[in-house]
Design a protein around this motif. Sequence first.
Motif, PDB file in Angstrom:
ATOM      1  N   GLU A  19      -0.195   6.140  -7.255  1.00 51.69           N
ATOM      2  CA  GLU A  19      -0.884   4.878  -7.281  1.00 51.69           C
ATOM      3  C   GLU A  19      -1.264   5.807  -5.193  1.00 51.69           C
ATOM      4  O   GLU A  19      -0.596   5.102  -4.367  1.00 51.69           O
ATOM      5  N   LEU A 138      -6.374   5.313  -5.563  1.00 50.09           N
ATOM      6  CA  LEU A 138      -7.146   6.327  -7.045  1.00 50.09           C
ATOM      7  C   LEU A 138      -5.501   5.874  -7.655  1.00 50.09           C
ATOM      8  O   LEU A 138      -4.387   5.897  -6.811  1.00 50.09           O
ATOM      9  N   ILE A 146      -7.341   9.274 -14.061  1.00 49.78           N
ATOM     10  CA  ILE A 146      -7.597   9.068 -13.461  1.00 49.78           C
ATOM     11  C   ILE A 146      -7.763   8.298 -13.373  1.00 49.78           C
ATOM     12  O   ILE A 146      -9.171   7.698 -13.632  1.00 49.78           O
ATOM     13  N   THR A 148     -10.171   5.630  -9.778  1.00 53.25           N
ATOM     14  CA  THR A 148     -10.613   5.145  -8.644  1.00 53.25           C
ATOM     15  C   THR A 148     -11.280   3.374  -8.664  1.00 53.25           C
ATOM     16  O   THR A 148     -12.086   3.284  -9.561  1.00 53.25           O
ATOM     17  N   VAL A 201     -13.939   9.916  -4.053  1.00 53.20           N
ATOM     18  CA  VAL A 201     -12.822   8.705  -4.238  1.00 53.20           C
ATOM     19  C   VAL A 201     -12.632   8.990  -2.252  1.00 53.20           C
ATOM     20  O   VAL A 201     -13.244   9.618  -1.776  1.00 53.20           O
TER      21      VAL A 201
END
Length: 236
Positions: A19, A138, A146, A148, A201
């Motif tokens: 993370e 993230l 993944i 976000t 991101v």
Amino acid sequence: MLTTKPYLRIRRPSPTTAEFIVSTRPPLTPPLRIFLYLVYLIRLIAGLEILLLLYSTWTLSPYSQSPPPTNRSSTIATASAPLLSLATLHDLLRAVQTTALGRLNTRVAAAAPAWVLAPGGLAALYLLLLRIHTEERLLVLRGLGIQTTTPGGATVLARGTTRFIPTGKIRDVLINEAFRGFEVRHYLVVVVEGEDDVVVVFPRLLPRPRILEKVWRGVRRCLFEYEGKAGMNGEG
């Protein structure tokens, strides 16, 4: 003291999970933690006081409803009202108005014009609800994808947005650059299969290129290099 430039924290809950957290909150030392608790408490007390002043202003205005009749049927209805209801809140505010603080707010509301107190109180409430820190995350799950996480608006009441992208739909992870005013800003993007727009991101903080490069290497190492090594082992 309460905020700092965006910096990166990395958490690894498991060998297959990483993370990446970009935050403007300084590291929580014990003195800073105590100071933040005091700030939150002061903001809560100030917010309740402003709400009570606005309520006193409303009760003195000609637009407020007249108090309900105090007959037997209304007493029974009030007694049987649920704990969390408008009637219960109204009775609670009425009870607070009978205290010394409530009487003081009533005198202030009677002395100052409503067209000054109402906008001023709402503006003060907005300032009290502003976020002190901004934090974007993230989360990389090897073999899954993944996720976000971005906070909402400027206030703490705004809901954040969370999106999960499966590994099979991730075409690439890149660092792009764009002009923002008269400066060049770098940002991390995820190219998703079947979508024309890329996923940015850390869109609010837009950290420095050094942070973005570290996140980029970590994401690619967790998602793509692992798959490449597994394929090489299978071929061997």
